[in-house]
Design a protein around this motif. Sequence first.
Motif, PDB file in Angstrom:
ATOM      1  N   ALA A  11       0.843  -1.199   0.000  1.00  0.00           N
ATOM      2  CA  ALA A  11       0.000   0.000   0.000  1.00  0.00           C
ATOM      3  C   ALA A  11       0.875   1.244   0.000  1.00  0.00           C
ATOM      4  CB  ALA A  11      -0.916   0.009   1.224  1.00  0.00           C
ATOM      5  N   ASP A  12       0.270   2.370  -0.421  1.00  0.00           N
ATOM      6  CA  ASP A  12       0.911   3.656  -0.203  1.00  0.00           C
ATOM      7  C   ASP A  12       0.985   3.906   1.299  1.00  0.00           C
ATOM      8  OD1 ASP A  12       0.948   3.857  -2.925  1.00  0.00           O
ATOM      9  OD2 ASP A  12      -0.417   5.582  -3.053  1.00  0.00           O
ATOM     10  N   LEU A  13       1.715   4.962   1.684  1.00  0.00           N
ATOM     11  CA  LEU A  13       1.941   5.211   3.104  1.00  0.00           C
ATOM     12  C   LEU A  13       1.497   6.609   3.502  1.00  0.00           C
ATOM     13  CD1 LEU A  13       5.585   3.817   3.324  1.00  0.00           C
ATOM     14  CD2 LEU A  13       3.482   2.593   3.917  1.00  0.00           C
ATOM     15  N   TYR A  14       0.898   6.720   4.682  1.00  0.00           N
ATOM     16  CA  TYR A  14       0.726   8.004   5.328  1.00  0.00           C
ATOM     17  C   TYR A  14       1.935   8.244   6.228  1.00  0.00           C
ATOM     18  CZ  TYR A  14      -4.225   8.568   4.035  1.00  0.00           C
ATOM     19  OH  TYR A  14      -5.404   8.739   3.347  1.00  0.00           O
ATOM     20  N   ILE A  15       2.382   9.497   6.281  1.00  0.00           N
ATOM     21  CA  ILE A  15       3.502   9.889   7.130  1.00  0.00           C
ATOM     22  C   ILE A  15       3.015  10.971   8.084  1.00  0.00           C
ATOM     23  CG2 ILE A  15       5.855  10.818   7.191  1.00  0.00           C
ATOM     24  CD1 ILE A  15       6.126   9.902   4.237  1.00  0.00           C
ATOM     25  N   LEU A  16       3.069  10.677   9.378  1.00  0.00           N
ATOM     26  CA  LEU A  16       2.615  11.621  10.396  1.00  0.00           C
ATOM     27  C   LEU A  16       3.821  12.279  11.050  1.00  0.00           C
ATOM     28  CD1 LEU A  16      -0.078   9.396  12.192  1.00  0.00           C
ATOM     29  CD2 LEU A  16      -0.259  10.617  10.014  1.00  0.00           C
ATOM     30  N   PRO A  17       3.948  13.605  10.953  1.00  0.00           N
ATOM     31  CA  PRO A  17       5.107  14.303  11.542  1.00  0.00           C
ATOM     32  C   PRO A  17       4.923  14.500  13.041  1.00  0.00           C
ATOM     33  CG  PRO A  17       3.665  15.871  10.483  1.00  0.00           C
ATOM     34  CD  PRO A  17       3.038  14.519  10.252  1.00  0.00           C
ATOM     35  N   SER A  18       5.272  13.492  13.815  1.00  0.00           N
ATOM     36  CA  SER A  18       5.011  13.570  15.252  1.00  0.00           C
ATOM     37  C   SER A  18       5.907  14.586  15.954  1.00  0.00           C
ATOM     38  CB  SER A  18       5.150  12.197  15.908  1.00  0.00           C
ATOM     39  OG  SER A  18       6.383  11.607  15.602  1.00  0.00           O
ATOM     40  N   SER A  19       7.090  14.875  15.416  1.00  0.00           N
ATOM     41  CA  SER A  19       7.954  15.928  15.957  1.00  0.00           C
ATOM     42  C   SER A  19       9.146  16.089  15.028  1.00  0.00           C
ATOM     43  CB  SER A  19       8.433  15.591  17.379  1.00  0.00           C
ATOM     44  OG  SER A  19       9.491  14.655  17.348  1.00  0.00           O
ATOM     45  N   LEU A  20      10.062  16.985  15.396  1.00  0.00           N
ATOM     46  CA  LEU A  20      11.311  17.119  14.650  1.00  0.00           C
ATOM     47  C   LEU A  20      12.138  15.844  14.694  1.00  0.00           C
ATOM     48  CD1 LEU A  20      12.567  20.623  15.873  1.00  0.00           C
ATOM     49  CD2 LEU A  20      11.510  20.112  13.679  1.00  0.00           C
ATOM     50  N   HIS A  21      11.840  14.976  15.652  1.00  0.00           N
ATOM     51  CA  HIS A  21      12.737  13.864  15.941  1.00  0.00           C
ATOM     52  C   HIS A  21      12.278  12.515  15.392  1.00  0.00           C
ATOM     53  CE1 HIS A  21      14.578  16.856  18.375  1.00  0.00           C
ATOM     54  NE2 HIS A  21      13.532  16.953  19.165  1.00  0.00           N
ATOM     55  N   GLU A  22      11.033  12.412  14.945  1.00  0.00           N
ATOM     56  CA  GLU A  22      10.563  11.158  14.377  1.00  0.00           C
ATOM     57  C   GLU A  22       9.283  11.396  13.597  1.00  0.00           C
ATOM     58  OE1 GLU A  22      10.481  11.248  18.104  1.00  0.00           O
ATOM     59  OE2 GLU A  22       8.628  12.321  17.614  1.00  0.00           O
ATOM     60  N   VAL A  23       8.980  10.459  12.710  1.00  0.00           N
ATOM     61  CA  VAL A  23       7.687  10.441  12.034  1.00  0.00           C
ATOM     62  C   VAL A  23       7.084   9.056  12.231  1.00  0.00           C
ATOM     63  CG1 VAL A  23       8.299  12.192  10.334  1.00  0.00           C
ATOM     64  CG2 VAL A  23       8.721   9.784   9.817  1.00  0.00           C
ATOM     65  N   ILE A  24       5.752   8.986  12.145  1.00  0.00           N
ATOM     66  CA  ILE A  24       5.045   7.713  12.234  1.00  0.00           C
ATOM     67  C   ILE A  24       4.496   7.382  10.855  1.00  0.00           C
ATOM     68  CG2 ILE A  24       3.076   6.496  13.256  1.00  0.00           C
ATOM     69  CD1 ILE A  24       3.489   8.227  15.753  1.00  0.00           C
ATOM     70  N   VAL A  25       4.723   6.160  10.420  1.00  0.00           N
ATOM     71  CA  VAL A  25       4.364   5.747   9.062  1.00  0.00           C
ATOM     72  C   VAL A  25       3.385   4.586   9.142  1.00  0.00           C
ATOM     73  CG1 VAL A  25       5.259   4.965   6.839  1.00  0.00           C
ATOM     74  CG2 VAL A  25       6.657   6.473   8.275  1.00  0.00           C
ATOM     75  N   LEU A  26       2.323   4.671   8.338  1.00  0.00           N
ATOM     76  CA  LEU A  26       1.319   3.612   8.311  1.00  0.00           C
ATOM     77  C   LEU A  26       0.730   3.514   6.908  1.00  0.00           C
ATOM     78  CD1 LEU A  26      -2.033   4.904   9.786  1.00  0.00           C
ATOM     79  CD2 LEU A  26      -0.011   6.379   9.680  1.00  0.00           C
ATOM     80  N   PRO A  27       0.133   2.374   6.551  1.00  0.00           N
ATOM     81  CA  PRO A  27      -0.430   2.222   5.209  1.00  0.00           C
ATOM     82  C   PRO A  27      -1.679   3.077   5.027  1.00  0.00           C
ATOM     83  CG  PRO A  27      -0.906   0.291   6.546  1.00  0.00           C
ATOM     84  CD  PRO A  27       0.064   1.116   7.332  1.00  0.00           C
ATOM     85  N   VAL A  28      -1.870   3.556   3.794  1.00  0.00           N
ATOM     86  CA  VAL A  28      -3.053   4.334   3.463  1.00  0.00           C
ATOM     87  C   VAL A  28      -4.279   3.433   3.549  1.00  0.00           C
ATOM     88  CG1 VAL A  28      -4.269   5.481   1.571  1.00  0.00           C
ATOM     89  CG2 VAL A  28      -1.864   6.024   2.038  1.00  0.00           C
ATOM     90  N   TYR A  29      -5.325   3.991   4.182  1.00  0.00           N
ATOM     91  CA  TYR A  29      -6.575   3.255   4.345  1.00  0.00           C
ATOM     92  C   TYR A  29      -7.711   4.251   4.166  1.00  0.00           C
ATOM     93  CZ  TYR A  29      -9.874  -0.113   6.331  1.00  0.00           C
ATOM     94  OH  TYR A  29     -10.917  -0.989   6.518  1.00  0.00           O
ATOM     95  N   GLY A  30      -8.676   3.907   3.339  1.00  0.00           N
ATOM     96  CA  GLY A  30      -9.753   4.826   3.003  1.00  0.00           C
ATOM     97  C   GLY A  30     -10.488   5.376   4.208  1.00  0.00           C
ATOM     98  N   GLY A  31     -10.758   6.693   4.183  1.00  0.00           N
ATOM     99  CA  GLY A  31     -11.544   7.325   5.222  1.00  0.00           C
ATOM    100  C   GLY A  31     -10.790   7.698   6.477  1.00  0.00           C
ATOM    101  N   MET A  32      -9.464   7.542   6.487  1.00  0.00           N
ATOM    102  CA  MET A  32      -8.683   7.799   7.704  1.00  0.00           C
ATOM    103  C   MET A  32      -8.090   9.192   7.778  1.00  0.00           C
ATOM    104  SD  MET A  32      -6.491   4.345   8.400  1.00  0.00           S
ATOM    105  CE  MET A  32      -5.614   5.181   9.698  1.00  0.00           C
ATOM    106  N   LEU A  33      -7.959   9.874   6.636  1.00  0.00           N
ATOM    107  CA  LEU A  33      -7.127  11.071   6.602  1.00  0.00           C
ATOM    108  C   LEU A  33      -7.610  12.155   7.559  1.00  0.00           C
ATOM    109  CD1 LEU A  33      -4.742  12.587   5.490  1.00  0.00           C
ATOM    110  CD2 LEU A  33      -6.150  13.316   3.553  1.00  0.00           C
ATOM    111  N   GLU A  34      -8.905  12.435   7.562  1.00  0.00           N
ATOM    112  CA  GLU A  34      -9.412  13.490   8.443  1.00  0.00           C
ATOM    113  C   GLU A  34      -9.105  13.179   9.905  1.00  0.00           C
ATOM    114  OE1 GLU A  34     -13.593  15.845   9.510  1.00  0.00           O
ATOM    115  OE2 GLU A  34     -13.536  14.347   7.893  1.00  0.00           O
ATOM    116  N   HIS A  35      -9.281  11.929  10.290  1.00  0.00           N
ATOM    117  CA  HIS A  35      -8.962  11.521  11.663  1.00  0.00           C
ATOM    118  C   HIS A  35      -7.484  11.704  11.959  1.00  0.00           C
ATOM    119  CE1 HIS A  35      -8.626   9.126  15.308  1.00  0.00           C
ATOM    120  NE2 HIS A  35      -7.733   8.372  14.707  1.00  0.00           N
ATOM    121  N   LEU A  36      -6.628  11.332  11.021  1.00  0.00           N
ATOM    122  CA  LEU A  36      -5.183  11.451  11.232  1.00  0.00           C
ATOM    123  C   LEU A  36      -4.758  12.913  11.332  1.00  0.00           C
ATOM    124  CD1 LEU A  36      -3.868   8.690   8.779  1.00  0.00           C
ATOM    125  CD2 LEU A  36      -4.028   8.556  11.274  1.00  0.00           C
ATOM    126  N   GLU A  37      -5.338  13.762  10.484  1.00  0.00           N
ATOM    127  CA  GLU A  37      -5.014  15.187  10.545  1.00  0.00           C
ATOM    128  C   GLU A  37      -5.414  15.785  11.896  1.00  0.00           C
ATOM    129  OE1 GLU A  37      -5.386  16.520   5.842  1.00  0.00           O
ATOM    130  OE2 GLU A  37      -7.177  16.494   7.121  1.00  0.00           O
TER     131      GLU A  37
END
Length: 322
Positions: free
Chosen positions: A244-270
């Motif tokens: 799958a494609d990946l979502y990348i969440l910028p949790s801070s300057l020091h790390e990011v969290i990566v997870l597979p793209v899943y329909g309907g999740m983006l608004e919740h993740l933002e």
Amino acid sequence: MMDYETFKVMAKEHFLEYMPDAFKGCEVRMIRVEKVNRTLDGLSLVPAKGGSCGSGPVIYMNDMYRLYQARGNLEDVLAGMAREMVRAYVRMPSCLDRSVMEKLIDRDNVILQLVNTKNNQDLLKTCPSRPFLDLTIIYKVMLYKGEGTAMGVRVTHQLAKDLGMDEEALYQAAFQNTRRRFPLVMEPLVEVLGRLYGMESAALSVPGQKKIPMYVFTNDIGIGGAAAMLYKDKLDELSRKLGADLYILPSSLHEVIVLPVYGGMLEHLEQMVFEVNRTEVEPEDRLSDRVYRYNRAEQTVTTAKEEPSVPDWGLGPAVCGA
């Protein structure tokens, strides 16, 4: 706890152990510094072959001893003293022996860092940089790296000139140096939470529902690790592994969290990224409120946009876990 005189002896004996290798040939000296209404004990460095650093930086032992009394840990205090000494020398390069300066300010020590563009407008006027979505890549010269700590000086326009490097040369050197000197660490989020907080895998799931695997991308010391989102080859490896494609969440300057793209999740993740930035991340450590997407077909990282037609790739209801 050591008394003051013993502290001075121990500090002089072990101080160089906490300095970058470029300073290993220096000699530590204790000097008396006359101030208004008082006399202080100072620690300074001179080349081992002799000579003087002139009006070079001095660390005041009296202040450091008070810090030691408060913390009770000599190693922490010496490490802090060393960082302050290096910062002082970088601000006063004329005080450095030329051989030391050449070892410190070297293109092999240039690394990169991601920062938020909007929040750093004044800083970005002072240094070479490269835009990346709503972020900007800036450059630093690494002076010291230890366990869980690192120190560097930002590459300003003048320092870039001194190095003889334009922005393209800085980027090419920094990209390779950062990957080599701060190697990527990729771990399932649940393992990180388990190590830090003793959380079990079950705590991140709902009975009867499948979990969406989440991974932390950082580096070996956990500082400045968000630069890992620039490593497209590593994102591609994970993307193909997960199918799958990946979502990348910028949790801070020091790390990011990566997870597979899943329909309907983006608004919740933002919303999650926004709230975590406001409640859990110190302002100086915030990277962005955006969510990014790695497209495995195009091998690109972009700002994520919701796609209602994203296929369900077999996970069942969306539950974030590892």
